[in-house]
Design an enzyme around this catalytic site. Structure first.
Site, PDB file in Angstrom:
ATOM      1  N   ASP A 177      -9.680   2.815  -4.130  1.00 26.56           N
ATOM      2  CA  ASP A 177      -8.874   2.584  -3.070  1.00 26.56           C
ATOM      3  C   ASP A 177      -7.895   3.947  -2.900  1.00 26.56           C
ATOM      4  OD1 ASP A 177      -7.002   1.760  -1.128  1.00 26.56           O
ATOM      5  OD2 ASP A 177      -7.830  -0.382  -1.594  1.00 26.56           O
TER       6      ASP A 177
ATOM      7  N   ASN B   1      -9.504   6.029   2.819  1.00 21.41           N
ATOM      8  CA  ASN B   1      -8.364   5.732   1.907  1.00 21.41           C
ATOM      9  C   ASN B   1      -7.817   6.938   1.175  1.00 21.41           C
ATOM     10  OD1 ASN B   1      -7.190   3.176   1.190  1.00 21.41           O
ATOM     11  ND2 ASN B   1      -9.389   2.279   1.086  1.00 21.41           N
TER      12      ASN B   1
ATOM     13  N   GLU C 202       0.834  -1.269   0.102  1.00 20.50           N
ATOM     14  CA  GLU C 202       0.002   0.005   0.068  1.00 20.50           C
ATOM     15  C   GLU C 202       0.730   1.080  -0.056  1.00 20.50           C
ATOM     16  OE1 GLU C 202      -2.428   1.856   0.028  1.00 20.50           O
ATOM     17  OE2 GLU C 202      -4.321   0.861   0.418  1.00 20.50           O
TER      18      GLU C 202
END
Length: 292
Positions: free
Chosen positions: A194, A151, A18
């Site tokens: 996301d 997010n 991420e």
């Protein structure tokens, strides 16, 4: 609509990669492996990333941003709040607003004034259990509450940013005081929004979790381009490399069974693609920017 094909650029697989960010001072890519508690650094030797160093925080980590002075290291969205990561690997807690809430910190980014913003989510994804914070000194100031999966953030101006709370299936526009309105909705057929980044033309590149893609949107939601990714769970993206024209993409095998991991051998890898579109340099954390 233009279509690109991203290619794997690192052999290693993360469980849940991420938060990619290009450090234009060190000329390195930063990203995290959330549940493994790792902050990763690599240099770009196209078409491959070359690992530089990995730091282990000993707890989950959702995002990392470099400090304005490289000698000061980085600020991270740690499991329960915010922490300073030193260049020697030392970790110093700054604030833990999520302690005792059954939540963890997730995505985050610095703004053009040097402030660090990051949000949280419940481990069990309880609706509305998350909060978006702005770090000011040693205080985590709540800006948005009733968030489910906080997010992507991308700044349109120093005091206004695009924001994703994934289950809403949209991109919102938020100001520094927490006033929030819908910018545009996203068709669920594309996946769930996301992480995201903004390019020099003002378009948004949004990672589509479950959609095997990053999609480029205009600020009113028109689909402009699509980046195909050979992994279902696409988590985030950023521009980097020479001229900031390489789009780096993180993916995940979070929640996969061994059989699913075997069936998706590229899940958890990092990808890259040359877009011909320039991104913007990532903002850096500046303590003097807090509260300004």
């Amino acid at each position: 609509m233009r279509t690109y094909q991203a290619q794997p650029c690192l052999d290693e697989r993360a469980e849940h990669a991420e938060g990619p960010l290009w450090d234009d001072v060190r000329e390195e890519l930063l990203w995290v492996d959330v549940y493994a508690g790792l902050v990763r650094r690599a240099r770009w030797d196209a078409p491959r990333l070359v690992p530089v160093r990995t730091y282990s925080l000993g707890e989950a980590v959702g995002a990392v941003v470099p400090c304005a002075d490289p000698e000061d290291g980085w600020v991270v969205a740690s499991e329960l709040g915010f922490a300073r990561l030193g260049t020697d690997g030392s970790v110093r807690t700054l604030a833990e607003p999520e302690r005792g809430r059954g939540t963890r910190m997730n995505d985050g980014a610095a703004d053009p004034r040097g402030r660090f913003w990051a949000g949280s989510m419940a481990h069990d994804r309880t609706p509305g259990a998350g909060t978006l914070y702005r770090l000011e000194g040693y205080e985590a100031v709540p800006v948005l509450t009733d968030v489910t999966i906080s997010n992507g953030l991308a700044w349109r101006s120093p005091d206004e940013f695009f924001y994703v709370d994934t289950p809403t299936q949209r991109v919102d526009l938020v100001d520094r005081d927490g006033n929030r309105e819908r910018a545009f909705a996203i068709d669920p057929a594309l996946g769930a929004p996301d992480g995201m980044t903004i390019d020099a033309e003002g378009a948004l590149w949004v990672a589509m979790w479950g959609g095997s893609a990053v999609v480029r949107f205009s600020q009113d939601g028109e689909v402009l381009a699509r980046v195909e990714v050979a992994a279902t769970q696409v988590s985030s993206c950023c521009f980097g490399g020479p001229g900031l024209t390489t789009l780096f993409v993180t993916t995940s095998q979070e929640g996969f069974t061994p059989e699913q991991s075997a069936a998706e051998p590229f899940a958890g890898k990092l990808f890259a693609v040359e877009t011909g579109v320039a991104g913007l340099a990532a903002d850096r954390y500046r303590p003097e920017g807090e509260g300004s």
